[in-house]
Design a protein around this motif. Sequence first.
Motif, short mmCIF file in Angstrom:
data_model
loop_
_atom_site.label_atom_id
_atom_site.label_comp_id
_atom_site.label_asym_id
_atom_site.label_seq_id
_atom_site.Cartn_x
_atom_site.Cartn_y
_atom_site.Cartn_z
N LYS A 72 0.83 -1.21 0.00
CA LYS A 72 0.00 0.00 0.00
C LYS A 72 0.87 1.26 0.00
CE LYS A 72 -3.92 -1.92 2.45
NZ LYS A 72 -4.68 -1.92 3.72
N ASN A 73 2.04 1.17 0.60
CA ASN A 73 2.91 2.35 0.72
C ASN A 73 3.80 2.57 -0.50
OD1 ASN A 73 1.91 2.90 3.29
ND2 ASN A 73 3.37 1.51 4.25
N VAL A 74 3.73 1.70 -1.48
CA VAL A 74 4.54 1.86 -2.70
C VAL A 74 3.83 2.85 -3.61
CG1 VAL A 74 5.44 0.70 -4.74
CG2 VAL A 74 5.50 -0.45 -2.53
N LYS A 75 4.56 3.85 -4.04
CA LYS A 75 3.97 4.85 -4.93
C LYS A 75 4.32 4.49 -6.38
CE LYS A 75 4.21 8.47 -1.50
NZ LYS A 75 2.94 8.50 -0.92
N PRO A 76 3.31 4.57 -7.27
CA PRO A 76 3.56 4.23 -8.69
C PRO A 76 4.47 5.20 -9.39
CG PRO A 76 1.24 4.83 -8.34
CD PRO A 76 1.96 4.94 -7.02
#
Length: 76
Positions: A72-76
Motif C-alpha cells: 500500500k505504501n509503494v507509490k507508482p
Amino acid sequence: MSKKGIEVLEEALSLPLSERAEVVDRLLASLDSAADRRIDELWGQEAEERLDAFERGEIKAVPASEVFNSVKNVKP
C-alpha cells in the motif's frame, strides 16, 4: 461455431455437473502451450524449494498484514 461444435456443446451441457467439470478441465488443458506447462513446472519447483527452505529455518514467514501494508505504501 460449426454445426458439429454446437452438437458437441449441447451434448456436453447435458452431462452431470462432475462430468461437465472434467470436460472443461480437459479442454482448458488442451489449450496450454508447452511453454505454459514449463512455466507451471518451474513455479512448482520454486514453491517446493521455498517451502523446504522455510522448513529448514533458512527463511522466515512474514505476516500478510505486513506484506499488504508495504504494498500500500509503494507509490507508482
